[in-house]
Scaffold this motif. Structure first.
Motif, PDB file in Angstrom:
ATOM      1  N   VAL A  80       0.892  -1.145   0.106  1.00 60.55           N
ATOM      2  CA  VAL A  80      -0.116  -0.100   0.072  1.00 60.55           C
ATOM      3  C   VAL A  80       0.979   1.295   0.133  1.00 60.55           C
ATOM      4  CG1 VAL A  80      -1.805   1.249   1.198  1.00 60.55           C
ATOM      5  CG2 VAL A  80      -2.020  -0.963   1.087  1.00 60.55           C
ATOM      6  N   VAL A  81       0.484   2.238  -0.926  1.00 61.03           N
ATOM      7  CA  VAL A  81       0.921   3.733  -1.071  1.00 61.03           C
ATOM      8  C   VAL A  81      -0.031   4.463  -0.660  1.00 61.03           C
ATOM      9  CG1 VAL A  81       2.323   5.242  -2.287  1.00 61.03           C
ATOM     10  CG2 VAL A  81       2.697   3.104  -2.912  1.00 61.03           C
ATOM     11  N   THR A  82       0.099   5.192   0.664  1.00 64.25           N
ATOM     12  CA  THR A  82      -0.726   6.202   0.897  1.00 64.25           C
ATOM     13  C   THR A  82      -0.301   7.633   0.677  1.00 64.25           C
ATOM     14  OG1 THR A  82      -0.182   5.928   3.230  1.00 64.25           O
ATOM     15  CG2 THR A  82      -1.845   4.711   2.663  1.00 64.25           C
ATOM     16  N   VAL A  83      -1.157   8.534   0.421  1.00 66.63           N
ATOM     17  CA  VAL A  83      -0.939   9.995   0.186  1.00 66.63           C
ATOM     18  C   VAL A  83      -1.394  10.872   1.325  1.00 66.63           C
ATOM     19  CG1 VAL A  83      -0.322  11.910  -1.280  1.00 66.63           C
ATOM     20  CG2 VAL A  83      -0.096   9.554  -2.293  1.00 66.63           C
ATOM     21  N   ALA A  84      -0.914  11.359   2.121  1.00 66.50           N
ATOM     22  CA  ALA A  84      -1.425  12.132   3.238  1.00 66.50           C
ATOM     23  C   ALA A  84      -0.892  13.530   3.360  1.00 66.50           C
ATOM     24  CB  ALA A  84      -1.516  11.477   4.514  1.00 66.50           C
ATOM     25  N   GLY A  85      -1.747  14.491   3.827  1.00 66.36           N
ATOM     26  CA  GLY A  85      -1.203  15.957   3.929  1.00 66.36           C
ATOM     27  C   GLY A  85      -2.492  16.808   4.170  1.00 66.36           C
ATOM     28  N   THR A  86      -2.055  17.836   4.347  1.00 67.95           N
ATOM     29  CA  THR A  86      -3.236  18.769   4.606  1.00 67.95           C
ATOM     30  C   THR A  86      -3.960  19.380   3.062  1.00 67.95           C
ATOM     31  OG1 THR A  86      -2.074  19.754   6.559  1.00 67.95           O
ATOM     32  CG2 THR A  86      -4.009  21.060   5.583  1.00 67.95           C
ATOM     33  N   HIS A  87      -2.975  19.467   2.148  1.00 73.58           N
ATOM     34  CA  HIS A  87      -3.213  19.853   0.825  1.00 73.58           C
ATOM     35  C   HIS A  87      -2.347  18.758  -0.165  1.00 73.58           C
ATOM     36  CE1 HIS A  87      -3.304  23.518   3.587  1.00 73.58           C
ATOM     37  NE2 HIS A  87      -2.220  23.296   3.519  1.00 73.58           N
ATOM     38  N   GLY A  88      -3.137  18.769  -1.383  1.00 74.67           N
ATOM     39  CA  GLY A  88      -2.337  18.091  -2.424  1.00 74.67           C
ATOM     40  C   GLY A  88      -2.387  16.407  -2.397  1.00 74.67           C
ATOM     41  N   LYS A  89      -3.235  16.035  -1.628  1.00 73.38           N
ATOM     42  CA  LYS A  89      -3.408  14.545  -1.747  1.00 73.38           C
ATOM     43  C   LYS A  89      -3.981  14.083  -2.800  1.00 73.38           C
ATOM     44  CE  LYS A  89      -6.126  14.593   1.777  1.00 73.38           C
ATOM     45  NZ  LYS A  89      -5.919  15.956   2.527  1.00 73.38           N
ATOM     46  N   SER A  90      -5.317  14.707  -3.313  1.00 74.86           N
ATOM     47  CA  SER A  90      -5.748  14.065  -4.725  1.00 74.86           C
ATOM     48  C   SER A  90      -4.828  14.186  -5.931  1.00 74.86           C
ATOM     49  CB  SER A  90      -7.061  14.798  -5.080  1.00 74.86           C
ATOM     50  OG  SER A  90      -7.913  14.286  -3.868  1.00 74.86           O
ATOM     51  N   THR A  91      -4.004  15.486  -6.030  1.00 74.13           N
ATOM     52  CA  THR A  91      -3.148  15.463  -7.113  1.00 74.13           C
ATOM     53  C   THR A  91      -2.031  14.524  -7.217  1.00 74.13           C
ATOM     54  OG1 THR A  91      -3.988  17.754  -7.463  1.00 74.13           O
ATOM     55  CG2 THR A  91      -1.929  16.965  -8.365  1.00 74.13           C
ATOM     56  N   THR A  92      -1.457  14.460  -5.931  1.00 64.91           N
ATOM     57  CA  THR A  92      -0.479  13.521  -5.721  1.00 64.91           C
ATOM     58  C   THR A  92      -0.619  12.225  -6.004  1.00 64.91           C
ATOM     59  OG1 THR A  92       0.564  15.204  -4.268  1.00 64.91           O
ATOM     60  CG2 THR A  92       1.628  13.103  -4.145  1.00 64.91           C
ATOM     61  N   THR A  93      -1.716  11.601  -5.266  1.00 64.40           N
ATOM     62  CA  THR A  93      -2.261  10.263  -5.622  1.00 64.40           C
ATOM     63  C   THR A  93      -2.441   9.862  -6.919  1.00 64.40           C
ATOM     64  OG1 THR A  93      -3.324  10.602  -3.463  1.00 64.40           O
ATOM     65  CG2 THR A  93      -3.815   8.500  -4.642  1.00 64.40           C
TER      66      THR A  93
END
Length: 456
Positions: A112-125
């Motif tokens: 599993v690769v997860t992308v977390a953060g206050t901003h930019g999650k959808s774009t980075t994922t």
């Protein structure tokens, strides 16, 4: 934190609110993985037709009988406690899962690769999923926005890699068990849930604490919160820590000299990035995606080349149309840092022309906490027009209105919803200018209306 479930243990799964972008993503993958899925929503949405065609049993409207022979129920975050299906599920003693718990079970046996953060999650994922797909790894993925380059926001892939957006807003990202975790940034937000900035930071510490010894944290060195998180994680010594960004000490170094002059370096070689999405924030997101791919064994040159295939995610600086030489874009930004990044991207696209923003604050609590910061971000536009607050899940807070923002604007004002807002935009925009609609509420509907009024 709920113990992680296995997909096989769920049996027949019913989704209440299956038409939502996050819920439909999980349902789509479950169907593809052979789970018997049913679901309902208040309205007949296009995605529900797609799910029905894939084999799910779909109902429009809520009724207790829609549960059928379900053995597990997944309820969307917007589902009220008195929903007849939810009430029936609880009365029958069925397990009721949060969407994140269902997603965690779906990907329990994957890398599993997860992308977390206050901003930019959808774009980075989205970037990670597009890059890996272009590199031939065919990952499964679940993203909080539709991705034109992928055609959907979720899919079951042939490999054992699963890429998922990890939402911190309600702490549900603690249900995941990532092998690789990207953290784009860490800032105070969602204080209606967390209460304090310190609680936000503590939740990210818990999140990266879920990484195994053979896992990796990839943190943005350009963001103070993510950089501090990387430092604390490295000090614990429980998992590898890599940083990416424009700083000299970043493990994956980004150079962003503007369009045509963007490259990343892994310390040995430089690799040019021909990005189709503007802005420093997107260059940083691309560096994160590059780092993930290299971690997963993708050739670095191939990873850099694959990023050129990413054309953006829905509502992330999305082009809506053009008329009279005026280009109209839409962005989901709803935190001051996101608003500033969206306007920076607009400025880079506008060249020497003007940027005009129509902004809708999202949530009374967020407006109260960040009114001055929103104004400072909006002041980077040539004109800022502000709509009333979109309440979403909140009740009004006395004294909290959009005027808390507009009183700090240097070139902006409060505008009424509807035709007044469209007219206000048309009155200030000229040929060559950029118009940007911004916010997480229904402001997104204004882009097409503005384009239509421009004759586009």
């Amino acid at each position: 934190m709920t113990p992680q479930l296995e997909l096989a243990s769920l049996g027949r799964v019913h989704f209440i609110g299956i038409g939502g972008v996050g819920m439909s993503a999980v349902a789509r993958i479950m169907v593809a993985r052979g789970v018997a899925v049913s679901g309902s929503d208040a309205k007949d949405l296009p995605v529900m037709q797609d799910l029905a065609a894939a084999g799910a049993r779909i109902a429009v409207g809520y009724a207790a009988e829609n549960l059928g022979d379900a053995q597990t129920v997944v309820a969307g975050s917007a589902i009220r406690a008195d929903n007849p299906e939810l009430a029936a599920a609880r009365a029958a003693g069925l397990p009721v899962l949060h969407r994140s718990e269902a997603l965690a079970a779906t990907m329990a046996n994957d890398r599993v690769v997860t992308v977390a953060g206050t901003h930019g999650k959808s774009t980075t994922t989205s970037m990670v999923a597009v890059l890996l797909k272009e590199a031939g790894l065919d990952p499964s993925f679940a993203i909080g926005a539709n991705v034109p380059a992928l055609g959907v926001n979720a899919a079951h892939g042939a490999s054992d890699i699963f890429v998922a957006e990890a939402d911190e807003s309600d702490g549900s990202f603690l249900n995941y068990r990532p092998l690789i975790a990207v953290v784009t940034n860490v800032e105070a937000d969602h204080l209606d849930h967390y209460g304090t900035a310190e609680a936000v930071y503590a939740s990210f510490d818990k999140f990266v604490g879920l990484l195994p010894g053979n896992g990796a944290l990839l943190a943005c060195a350009d963001d103070d919160g993510a950089r501090a998180l990387a430092g604390r994680t490295a000090a614990r010594g429980t998992t590898r820590v890599l940083t990416y960004g424009t700083t000299d000490d970043a493990d994956i170094r980004l150079h962003d000299g503007g369009p045509g002059d963007v490259w990343v370096s892994d310390g040995a070689e430089r690799y040019r990035l021909d990005l189709q999405v503007p802005g420093r924030h997107n260059a940083l997101n691309a560096a994160a995606a590059f780092a993930v791919a290299v971690e997963l064994g993708v050739d670095a040159a191939a990873a850099a080349a694959a990023l050129g295939h990413f054309t953006g995610a829905s509502r992330r600086f999305e082009f809506k149309g053009e008329g009279r030489g005026i280009r109209v874009y839409d962005d989901y930004a709803h935190h001051p840092t996101e608003v500033r990044a969206a306007l920076s991207a607009a400025r880079s696209v506008a060249g020497g022309n003007k940027v005009h923003v129509l902004f809708q604050p999202h949530l009374f609590s967020r407006t109260r906490e960040f009114a001055r910061e929103f104004a400072e971000a909006l002041n980077t536009a040539d004109t800022a027009l502000v709509l009333d607050i979109y309440p979403a899940r909140e009740d009004p807070i006395p004294g909290v209105t959009s005027t808390l923002i507009t009183e700090y604007l240097t070139a902006g004002s409060l505008v009424a919803a509807g035709e007044d807002a469209v007219a206000a935009v048309l009155a200030v925009a000229g040929p060559g200018d950029i118009v940007l609609t911004v916010g997480a509420g229904d402001v997104t509907a204004y882009g097409p209306r503005i384009v239509e009024s421009l004759g586009g």
